[in-house]
Motif scaffolding. Sequence first.
Motif: not given
Length: 73
Positions: A14-20, A42-43, A50-61, A66-72
Amino acid sequence: MSTWEGDDGQGLRHEADFVVDVDGDLARPRLEPGKHTAYGWFGPEDLERLKENRAPGETLVHDVIAAALDLRG
């Protein structure tokens, strides 16, 4: 919040991610010891890291921030 199963046989995670939004000097941020397993500052200019060394589909963080910053994109 997300729930996922690890590949180590230990069951559900169970993971909780907080963006402040922080207003002030981040040169010396302080967090309470023992209350976080990982953290980062991160700004918008840091999103691609945050995408470095990640496989496709491993971009949760990345996607959460991005959604919090409205930049997806």
